[in-house]
Design an enzyme around this catalytic site. Structure first.
Site, PDB file in Angstrom:
ATOM      1  CB  CYS A 285      -6.601  -2.542   6.646  1.00  0.00           C
ATOM      2  SG  CYS A 285      -6.587  -4.414   7.004  1.00  0.00           S
TER       3      CYS A 285
ATOM      4  CG  HIS B  95      -4.481  -4.919   2.316  1.00  0.00           C
ATOM      5  ND1 HIS B  95      -4.947  -3.775   1.993  1.00  0.00           N
ATOM      6  CD2 HIS B  95      -5.293  -5.266   3.246  1.00  0.00           C
ATOM      7  CE1 HIS B  95      -5.987  -3.408   2.798  1.00  0.00           C
ATOM      8  NE2 HIS B  95      -5.929  -4.315   3.512  1.00  0.00           N
TER       9      HIS B  95
ATOM     10  CD  GLU C 155      -2.963  -1.199   0.156  1.00  0.00           C
ATOM     11  OE1 GLU C 155      -3.012  -0.163  -0.539  1.00  0.00           O
ATOM     12  OE2 GLU C 155      -3.683  -2.218   0.026  1.00  0.00           O
TER      13      GLU C 155
HETATM   14  N1  PCA Z   1      -8.444  -6.778   6.693  1.00  0.00           N
HETATM   15  C1  PCA Z   1      -9.350  -5.680   6.875  1.00  0.00           C
HETATM   16  C2  PCA Z   1      -9.353  -5.320   8.410  1.00  0.00           C
HETATM   17  C3  PCA Z   1      -8.423  -6.691   9.060  1.00  0.00           C
HETATM   18  C4  PCA Z   1      -7.942  -7.316   8.039  1.00  0.00           C
HETATM   19  O1  PCA Z   1      -7.043  -8.035   7.814  1.00  0.00           O
HETATM   20  C5  PCA Z   1      -9.247  -4.444   6.032  1.00  0.00           C
HETATM   21  O2  PCA Z   1      -8.661  -4.656   4.919  1.00  0.00           O
HETATM   22  O3  PCA Z   1      -9.551  -3.390   6.209  1.00  0.00           O
END
Ligand code: PCA
Length: 204
Positions: free
Chosen positions: A143, A165, A80
């Site tokens: 996140c 991610h 990200e």
């Molecule tokens: N993914 C979610 C919240 C926790 C996670 O592992 C997100 O992408 O916001």
């Protein structure tokens, strides 16, 4: 030796597991060569997650902080680039709260960029034969909340921090029909490489 804080998230939205938690636990067990690794699993709860992260930063005084989370639908390790100052959930967090249209930090900048060397990290992971790419949105759920809180907390320091991610693992296919997956072992290897690049010790 650089001190690295690595976090993952617990499962959320009724899922039975979260690959980010499994990656963090795997690397906590093996360590990452050349770095002093500290790990934690964060709750998928807006305020509690960022309070705990700030506490962990104080406690461990890391040089580098990398937070991981699950992104169903993505097929690659996804670095990200930007966190935005917006909490806008479409589903309840694990405390049952659905926060909408709220800033992460009142009066904070609209957005923060990652301070990780994400292009080098992508290149290094790809050269190990693992799918990786850049992303310009971490969404507006927990996140992005943790990513923004992290960048805000470390603003003006010389620490490097950011968010990655990760895809689902094949074991989640029954719960997430038709979504892309990546085996856990590959995800663990990718994150170990990413950590070593961030610490400046990846021999590419
Ligand atoms: N993914 C979610 C919240 C926790 C996670 O592992 C997100 O992408 O916001």
């Amino acid at each position: 030796m650089k001190r690295v804080l690595l976090t993952g998230f617990e499962p959320f939205a009724g899922a039975s597991l979260n690959p980010s938690e499994l990656i963090v636990k795997a690397l906590a067990a093996t360590g990452v060569a050349g770095v002093d690794l500290h790990t934690a699993i964060l709750p998928v709860v807006f305020t509690e997650s960022s309070e705990l992260l700030k506490h962990l930063i104080k406690q461990h005084q890391p040089d580098i902080v990398i937070c991981l989370g699950q992104a169903e639908g993505r097929k690659e390790i996804s670095f990200e680039r930007v966190a935005i100052n917006l909490d806008d959930a479409r589903l309840a967090d694990n405390a049952g709260r659905t926060i909408t249209d709220q800033p992460v930090v009142d009066g904070g900048h609209p957005a923060h960029f990652t301070t990780l060397p994400v292009k080098e990290m992508v290149a290094a992971v790809r050269s190990a034969g693992i799918a990786a790419g850049l992303s310009t949105t971490a969404g507006t759920f927990v996140c992005n909340h943790i990513f923004y809180s992290l960048q805000h907390a470390l603003l003006g320091t010389h620490k490097n921090s950011g968010f990655i991610h990760v895809p689902l693992v094949p074991e989640q296919s029954p719960e997430f029909e038709g979504q892309p997956t990546m085996p856990l072992a590959q995800q663990v290897e990718a994150i170990a490489i990413a950590i070593r690049v961030a610490a400046g010790i990846h021999e590419a």
